[in-house]
Design an enzyme around this catalytic site. Structure first.
Site, PDB file in Angstrom:
ATOM      1  N   CYS A 171       6.003 -18.060  36.692  1.00 13.30           N
ATOM      2  CA  CYS A 171       5.821 -19.133  35.725  1.00 13.30           C
ATOM      3  C   CYS A 171       5.940 -18.527  34.328  1.00 13.30           C
ATOM      4  O   CYS A 171       5.349 -17.494  34.055  1.00 13.30           O
ATOM      5  CB  CYS A 171       4.447 -19.769  35.890  1.00 13.30           C
ATOM      6  SG  CYS A 171       4.163 -21.102  34.728  1.00 13.30           S
ATOM      7  N   CYS A 191     -10.507 -15.208  32.233  1.00 15.97           N
ATOM      8  CA  CYS A 191     -10.305 -14.119  33.192  1.00 15.97           C
ATOM      9  C   CYS A 191      -8.947 -14.200  33.882  1.00 15.97           C
ATOM     10  O   CYS A 191      -8.626 -13.336  34.680  1.00 15.97           O
ATOM     11  CB  CYS A 191     -11.438 -14.083  34.210  1.00 15.97           C
ATOM     12  SG  CYS A 191     -11.577 -15.555  35.214  1.00 15.97           S
ATOM     13  N   HIS A 239     -12.072 -21.619  38.443  1.00 12.34           N
ATOM     14  CA  HIS A 239     -13.296 -21.396  39.207  1.00 12.34           C
ATOM     15  C   HIS A 239     -14.455 -22.251  38.680  1.00 12.34           C
ATOM     16  O   HIS A 239     -15.614 -21.908  38.883  1.00 12.34           O
ATOM     17  CB  HIS A 239     -13.684 -19.925  39.211  1.00 12.34           C
ATOM     18  CG  HIS A 239     -13.763 -19.320  37.846  1.00 12.34           C
ATOM     19  ND1 HIS A 239     -14.707 -19.663  36.934  1.00 12.34           N
ATOM     20  CD2 HIS A 239     -12.966 -18.416  37.233  1.00 12.34           C
ATOM     21  CE1 HIS A 239     -14.521 -18.977  35.826  1.00 12.34           C
ATOM     22  NE2 HIS A 239     -13.464 -18.225  35.965  1.00 12.34           N
ATOM     23  N   CYS A 255     -37.429  -5.799  63.281  1.00 13.26           N
ATOM     24  CA  CYS A 255     -38.671  -5.428  63.952  1.00 13.26           C
ATOM     25  C   CYS A 255     -39.770  -6.354  63.472  1.00 13.26           C
ATOM     26  O   CYS A 255     -39.932  -6.523  62.258  1.00 13.26           O
ATOM     27  CB  CYS A 255     -39.021  -3.972  63.640  1.00 13.26           C
ATOM     28  SG  CYS A 255     -40.697  -3.527  64.083  1.00 13.26           S
ATOM     29  N   CYS A 285     -32.668  -3.082  78.603  1.00 16.86           N
ATOM     30  CA  CYS A 285     -34.083  -3.395  78.710  1.00 16.86           C
ATOM     31  C   CYS A 285     -34.598  -4.125  77.490  1.00 16.86           C
ATOM     32  O   CYS A 285     -34.262  -3.785  76.365  1.00 16.86           O
ATOM     33  CB  CYS A 285     -34.862  -2.095  78.890  1.00 16.86           C
ATOM     34  SG  CYS A 285     -36.622  -2.375  79.060  1.00 16.86           S
ATOM     35  N   CYS A 305     -38.782 -12.562  72.798  1.00 10.63           N
ATOM     36  CA  CYS A 305     -39.684 -13.423  72.029  1.00 10.63           C
ATOM     37  C   CYS A 305     -40.232 -12.746  70.784  1.00 10.63           C
ATOM     38  O   CYS A 305     -40.936 -13.371  69.988  1.00 10.63           O
ATOM     39  CB  CYS A 305     -40.838 -13.897  72.908  1.00 10.63           C
ATOM     40  SG  CYS A 305     -41.920 -12.551  73.406  1.00 10.63           S
ATOM     41  N   CYS A 342     -41.126 -15.366  78.559  1.00  5.43           N
ATOM     42  CA  CYS A 342     -41.124 -15.500  77.099  1.00  5.43           C
ATOM     43  C   CYS A 342     -40.646 -16.891  76.733  1.00  5.43           C
ATOM     44  O   CYS A 342     -39.580 -17.060  76.154  1.00  5.43           O
ATOM     45  CB  CYS A 342     -40.221 -14.492  76.452  1.00  5.43           C
ATOM     46  SG  CYS A 342     -40.615 -12.838  76.885  1.00  5.43           S
TER      47      CYS A 342
END
Lengths: 148, 640
Positions: free
Chosen positions: B352, B393, B398, B430, B443, B459, B473
């Site tokens: 362009c 930019c 945006h 955890c 396991c 669970c 569970c």
């Protein structure tokens, strides 16, 4: 990439019709890379010197200028410590109608008539302008020392 | 010289290349003056980055003023200058152009030197020939057969059976083989040289535009010929009697003939009476006059002309940036703009050649682009080829997301997304210390390496309460309440990020899918147009709805990105509500596009217009809401 006709012809002519005081020999493994020697012009501080240069033809040659550099150490206001040359035809004033031959002749002419007003090596140019006798003596000394 | 003396303080800043002040002669400023004097909107095309100067809530938008310009527009205004100068100097437009380029288009300084200096001195070193011959008419290309001739660039010579095409300038005798000449200009163009001398080293004559024109035409013909040859080659291979292009051309020819015969018959096209109002709205853009004469032959004629214009334009577009001359003019225009405009930028879209001239701001407090973007405003501009991009930019539009946020978001997406995806897909935290844990065995009895806590993978409860049987569970795990530890926080923030990223990404993929689908559709519509008597304008609503849809999707997409950066303590209900509405309406429109068969498009016109109108309204609302909220400080953007 095959070598353009122009480069083949130019090389042939450089060998068959050499310029006095100048030799340019292409490397056998890279025909765009030339080993060049230029005799120091008479009645210049570089007289009797034999200066080695390297010359390379870029892919776009002859639309862009060849790349040339001094390999021999030289004391000159338009040539810097790395051997780079400040010469208009190698830069803005390059024209595709110029040749290796004409460029090397221009460099030889630059040795005869240094131009301290358009310097590349500033210290040398200062010396050239302010203490011309000493500068020329140094140039002679360097020629004897390095360009034999 | 009729240039208006500007008293606009902005104009003083343009002077860069000459010590003398010459700033007041920019054509664009001239138009601006006109705008002020006559309030004539048609003559100036000053556009704004935002439709209104304030939102309904009274927030100032400080919009940026700009003018989308084509290289052709700049070219036209420069050519006007050339002609003006030539009426005074009478040395030929080609020569005047070179002089003006030497003087950086400062005609006052040029005329001053011209009157003060002797003619010899004036022309010395100008690269012009003293007794210049005009180029017009005769051909500077010659077929050389003289075997002693040698091109000084490629060292080729003609032979008896193979003549060599050479080119020379009108005013010197330095012929070179024309292919070398073309290559030479290409190289000069690539280096943005405007005053290109004859390739002969000590000639120094500057190549004139009409000479360049001949080279350019030759270069284009050669290129087309090569293309044609290549096409024939492939055609031979595939043994197809007619290429698609040829069929298309033939078809178009037939079409035009049919169209012409239609005029003589004065046939009247059908229109849906119920939708006239709607139709009028849509047709405002191409030309106002065609509105009321919708169904008479004049309108038909106009449509036909319009189509021819479109075809011509397409042809121009094809040549755009592809010939030596168009590239040369692009360089001329860019150089001119860089010298004479405070600020201009090239459209970043590939191939362009449009320019955007910044014309200041519609504001008392904002004067520079930095100040503008600092206020979290977005300078979205549209070039003359309808490409939308951010002036600051230079990326695709945006809005409503400010530049800084958009940049951060994109970087974040690049850096974090992959890792984050993997972590959420493959790990659990955890329950004791929140360390992400990857399960690498079968396991379900897990022990955290970090805190030695033993728990059940299913669970996430303490293993001890399972009494060594982990198959029951079935208890539902409550969401962990407050984020206690730093790790939990980061998990939360990751989840937050991923939530918005998914929305963003989803919108992005919908956008590209919609675009693909609609491009296919566009082709079909064009076909339909050719087959039936539907005019180009009558299907314009479709294209406009497409634009609305894609734009809305894009804005929606970026509005999700901005959400991530909104301080979580701020009330977001308002923006979320608007977002929701827009999203709903966008989907509705998108659905309509997907469900409508090509043949039924015209019947659904009212629906299309209706839907896209609501989308447009919601989109404006979303934009305004963001503007208001950011300006009022209702939502604060955090700098993560």
């Amino acid at each position: 990439m095959s070598l353009p006709k122009r480069i083949i012809r130019e090389t042939e002519r450089l060998i068959s019709d050499p310029v006095p005081g100048i030799t340019a020999v292409p490397h056998s493994d890279n025909l765009r890379y030339f080993d060049v020697t230029i005799q120091g012009p008479e009645s210049s501080p570089y007289e009797n010197g034999k200066f080695k240069l390297e010359l390379f033809l870029p892919d776009e040659y002859p639309m862009v200028a060849p790349k040339v550099r001094f390999l021999t150490k030289i004391y000159h206001p338009n040539i810097d410590r790395l051997g780079r040359i400040c010469l208009d035809v190698l830069k803005n004033n390059w024209s595709p109608a110029l040749q290796i031959r004409t460029i090397l002749l221009s460099i030889q002419a630059l040795l005869s008539s240094p131009n301290p007003d358009d310097p590349l090596a500033n210290e040398v140019a200062e010396e050239w302008k302010n203490n011309n006798v000493h500068a020329i003596a140094t140039a002679k000394e360097w020629t004897e020392k390095y360009a034999n | 010289m009729s240039d208006v003396e500007g008293d606009d303080p902005e104009e003083e800043e343009y002077d860069e290349s000459f010590e003398d002040s010459y700033a007041e002669d920019s054509e664009f400023e001239y138009e601006d003056e006109e705008y002020l004097d006559e309030d004539n909107m048609e003559k100036v095309e000053v556009e704004y980055t935002y439709p209104t100067s304030e939102t309904k809530m009274g927030t100032l938008t400080h919009r940026m003023k700009y003018e989308p310009v084509d290289v052709e527009d700049v070219q036209r205004s420069l050519e006007e200058k050339v002609k003006q100068l030539d009426t005074i100097l009478q040395i030929g437009t080609d020569e005047c152009r070179i002089l003006l380029m030497r003087y950086n288009w400062n005609d006052d300084k040029l005329l001053e030197d011209f009157t003060n200096e002797s003619l010899d001195k004036f022309f010395e070193g100008s690269g012009l020939s003293k007794n210049s011959k005009p180029v017009g008419g005769w051909d500077l290309i010659e077929q050389k057969t003289d075997e002693s001739f040698e091109c000084h660039i490629c060292f080729s010579s003609p032979s008896k059976d193979q003549p060599l095409a050479v080119f020379r300038l009108g005013n010197c005798d330095h012929p070179f083989c024309i292919r070398c000449y073309v290559k030479y200009i290409q190289e000069a163009n690539a280096n943005s040289r405007l005053l290109i001398p004859c390739p002969e080293a000590d000639c120094g004559l500057i190549i004139r535009l009409s000479e360049l024109q001949q080279l350019s035409d030759y270069g284009w013909k050669e290129r087309e010929r090569a293309r044609e040859e290549k096409r024939k080659e492939t055609e031979k291979q595939s043994r197809v009697p007619l290429t698609e292009e040829e069929i298309r051309q033939k078809y178009q020819r037939d079409q035009i003939e049919a169209e012409l015969s239609e005029f003589s018959d004065l046939e009247i096209g059908e229109g849906e009476t119920g939708e006239n109002e709607e139709e009028k709205k849509v047709k405002v853009e191409p030309k106002n006059k065609a509105d009321d004469t919708d169904e008479d032959p004049e309108a038909k004629l106009f449509n036909f002309q319009e189509r021819i214009l479109v075809q011509e334009r397409e042809e121009r577009e094809r040549r755009r940036n592809q010939t030596l001359l168009s590239k040369y003019w692009f360089n001329v225009a860019s150089k001119y703009c860089s010298k004479h405009c405070k600020s201009f930028k090239n459209c970043p879209f590939p191939d362009c050649d449009s320019l955007i001239m910044q014309q200041g701001f519609d504001s008392n407090v904002v004067a520079t682009l930095e100040e503008f973007t600092k206020r979290q405003l977005i300078p979205t501009v549209q070039c003359s080829h309808k490409h939308e991009f951010c002036y600051s930019c230079l990326k695709g539009d945006h809005s409503p997301c400010p530049c800084s946020i958009a940049e951060k978001w994109e970087k974040k997406c690049k850096d974090d997304t992959e890792t984050a995806h993997w972590i959420t897909a493959n790990t659990k935290d955890c329950p004791e210390c929140s360390m992400p844990i990857e399960k690498n065995g079968g396991c379900n009895h897990m022990q955290c390496r970090n805190c030695n806590y033993e728990f059940c993978w299913v669970c996430l409860k303490d293993w001890a309460c399972h009494n060594n049987s982990y198959f029951n569970c079935t208890k539902y795990v409550e969401d962990i309440g407050e984020a206690k530890t730093a790790q939990e926080k980061s998990r939360k923030s990751l989840e937050r990020y991923l939530f918005y990223f998914r929305l963003f990404d989803n919108q992005r993929s919908s956008l590209s899918k919609d675009r693909e689908l609609l491009e296919q559709f566009e082709g079909k519509i064009q076909e339909m147009q050719k087959k039936s008597s539907v005019s180009w304008i009558e299907t314009l609503f479709y294209r406009e709805s497409v634009d609305v849809l894609l734009q809305a999707r894009r804005e929606l997409m970026w509005s999700y990105a901005i959400m991530y950066y909104i301080d979580p303590k701020c009330p977001k209900q308002l923006v979320e509500g608007v977002q929701c509405t827009l999203s709903h309406q966008v989907e509705k429109l998108s659905r309509l596009f997907a469900d409508t068969e090509v043949n039924a498009v015209l019947q659904q016109k009212a629906k299309f217009l209706n839907y896209s109108n609501t989308v447009k309204k919601s989109r404006d609302l979303l934009r305004e809401t963001y503007l208001d909220c950011i300006a009022n400080g209702v939502v604060k953007l955090t700098r993560k």
